[in-house]
Design a protein around this motif. Structure first.
Motif, short mmCIF file in Angstrom:
data_model
loop_
_atom_site.label_atom_id
_atom_site.label_comp_id
_atom_site.label_asym_id
_atom_site.label_seq_id
_atom_site.Cartn_x
_atom_site.Cartn_y
_atom_site.Cartn_z
N LYS A 3 9.73 29.11 -4.92
CA LYS A 3 9.87 28.29 -6.13
C LYS A 3 8.72 27.29 -6.29
CE LYS A 3 14.91 28.58 -6.42
NZ LYS A 3 16.19 27.81 -6.45
N TYR A 4 7.76 27.30 -5.37
CA TYR A 4 6.65 26.36 -5.44
C TYR A 4 7.16 24.92 -5.55
CZ TYR A 4 2.66 29.56 -5.79
OH TYR A 4 1.66 30.48 -5.52
N THR A 5 8.15 24.59 -4.74
CA THR A 5 8.78 23.28 -4.84
C THR A 5 9.00 22.68 -3.46
OG1 THR A 5 9.89 23.92 -6.90
CG2 THR A 5 10.77 22.01 -5.74
N VAL A 6 8.75 21.39 -3.36
CA VAL A 6 9.06 20.63 -2.15
C VAL A 6 10.10 19.58 -2.51
CG1 VAL A 6 7.12 19.03 -2.48
CG2 VAL A 6 8.09 19.37 -0.19
N TYR A 7 10.99 19.31 -1.57
CA TYR A 7 12.11 18.40 -1.81
C TYR A 7 12.09 17.25 -0.82
CZ TYR A 7 13.81 22.63 -4.14
OH TYR A 7 13.92 23.74 -4.94
N LEU A 8 12.72 16.16 -1.20
CA LEU A 8 12.96 15.05 -0.28
C LEU A 8 14.41 14.61 -0.50
CD1 LEU A 8 11.64 13.24 1.88
CD2 LEU A 8 11.29 11.55 0.07
N GLN A 9 15.26 14.95 0.46
CA GLN A 9 16.64 14.50 0.43
C GLN A 9 16.71 13.13 1.09
OE1 GLN A 9 19.52 15.99 -0.89
NE2 GLN A 9 20.45 14.02 -0.37
N MET A 10 17.20 12.15 0.36
CA MET A 10 17.24 10.78 0.85
C MET A 10 18.69 10.33 0.92
SD MET A 10 14.03 9.17 -1.26
CE MET A 10 14.89 9.22 -2.82
N ASN A 11 19.15 10.05 2.11
CA ASN A 11 20.52 9.59 2.34
C ASN A 11 20.51 8.17 2.90
OD1 ASN A 11 21.45 12.17 1.60
ND2 ASN A 11 21.35 12.90 3.72
N SER A 12 21.64 7.53 2.84
CA SER A 12 21.79 6.17 3.38
C SER A 12 20.67 5.26 2.88
CB SER A 12 21.81 6.20 4.92
OG SER A 12 22.83 7.04 5.39
N LEU A 13 20.45 5.30 1.60
CA LEU A 13 19.33 4.55 1.01
C LEU A 13 19.52 3.05 1.18
CD1 LEU A 13 18.73 6.81 -2.06
CD2 LEU A 13 16.97 6.12 -0.43
N GLU B 52 0.82 -1.20 0.00
CA GLU B 52 0.00 0.00 0.00
C GLU B 52 0.87 1.26 0.00
OE1 GLU B 52 -3.95 -1.71 2.35
OE2 GLU B 52 -2.82 -0.02 3.15
N ARG B 53 0.28 2.33 -0.49
CA ARG B 53 0.98 3.62 -0.46
C ARG B 53 1.13 4.06 0.99
NH1 ARG B 53 -0.74 8.03 -4.89
NH2 ARG B 53 -0.47 6.10 -6.10
N GLU B 54 2.33 4.54 1.35
CA GLU B 54 2.57 4.94 2.72
C GLU B 54 3.14 6.36 2.78
OE1 GLU B 54 5.60 2.79 4.82
OE2 GLU B 54 7.01 2.83 3.13
N LEU B 55 2.80 7.05 3.85
CA LEU B 55 3.33 8.39 4.07
C LEU B 55 4.78 8.31 4.52
CD1 LEU B 55 2.81 11.47 4.32
CD2 LEU B 55 2.09 11.03 6.68
N VAL B 56 5.63 9.06 3.85
CA VAL B 56 7.06 9.06 4.16
C VAL B 56 7.44 10.28 4.99
CG1 VAL B 56 9.37 9.18 3.15
CG2 VAL B 56 7.62 7.76 2.08
N ALA B 57 6.98 11.45 4.53
CA ALA B 57 7.36 12.69 5.21
C ALA B 57 6.32 13.75 4.92
CB ALA B 57 8.74 13.16 4.74
N ALA B 58 6.20 14.70 5.86
CA ALA B 58 5.24 15.79 5.71
C ALA B 58 5.87 17.09 6.19
CB ALA B 58 3.98 15.49 6.51
N ASN C 11 8.79 6.31 10.74
CA ASN C 11 9.90 5.78 11.54
C ASN C 11 10.98 5.13 10.67
OD1 ASN C 11 8.83 6.57 14.01
ND2 ASN C 11 7.72 4.66 14.29
N SER C 12 10.55 4.55 9.57
CA SER C 12 11.49 3.83 8.71
C SER C 12 12.50 4.74 8.01
CB SER C 12 10.73 3.02 7.67
OG SER C 12 9.90 3.88 6.89
N VAL C 13 12.22 6.05 7.94
CA VAL C 13 13.13 6.95 7.23
C VAL C 13 13.72 8.02 8.15
CG1 VAL C 13 11.81 6.59 5.12
CG2 VAL C 13 11.41 8.66 6.47
N LYS C 14 13.29 8.05 9.39
CA LYS C 14 13.73 9.09 10.32
C LYS C 14 15.25 9.03 10.46
CE LYS C 14 10.46 9.71 13.29
NZ LYS C 14 9.56 9.57 14.45
N GLY C 15 15.87 10.20 10.37
CA GLY C 15 17.32 10.28 10.47
C GLY C 15 18.04 10.08 9.15
N ARG C 16 17.33 9.64 8.11
CA ARG C 16 17.94 9.42 6.79
C ARG C 16 17.37 10.36 5.74
NH1 ARG C 16 17.13 4.79 4.19
NH2 ARG C 16 15.12 4.35 5.17
#
Length: 116
Positions: A76-86, A44-50, A62-67
């Motif tokens: 700029k009407y833009t939202v970003y998601l920086q993903m580290n330690s993938l 299912e689709r899950e919420l990652v960040a808000a 919880n699965s992405v916290k800290g990463r």
């Protein structure tokens, strides 16, 4: 009309990084919270960040916290998601979402594949 266009996905090795972008139009961007969701095959689709409308409040699964880090540029009407330690389990299609006028709007999604 409301449009959300995601970009920045791709293939990355475990431990690598990607930055996703979502360009918005058709509504007053700075008035609304923005979310990133993801959907992996067979899940299912899950919420990652808000992030709140002004950017001062953020929340993470919880699965992405800290990463992962969500941010926005209201000019700029833009939202970003920086993903580290993938990790391999981060493989999914990532979508941005917003709810102006209490209606859900989604982008087309961008594929993120974490594999060696």
């Amino acid at each position: 009309q409301v449009q959300l266009v995601e970009s920045g996905g791709g293939l990355v090795q475990p431990g690598g990084s990607l930055r996703l972008s979502c360009a918005a139009s058709g509504f007053t961007f700075s008035n609304y919270a923005m979310d990133w969701y993801r959907q992996a095959p067979g899940k299912e689709r899950e919420l990652v960040a808000a992030i709140s409308s002004a950017g001062g409040i953020t929340n993470y699964a919880n699965s992405v916290k800290g990463r992962f880090t969500i941010s926005r540029d209201n000019a700029k009407y833009t939202v970003y998601l920086q993903m580290n330690s993938l990790k391999r389990e981060d493989t999914a299609v990532y979508y941005c979402n917003t709810r102006p006028w209490a209606v859900d709007y989604w982008g087309q999604g961008t594929q993120v594949t974490v594999s060696s």
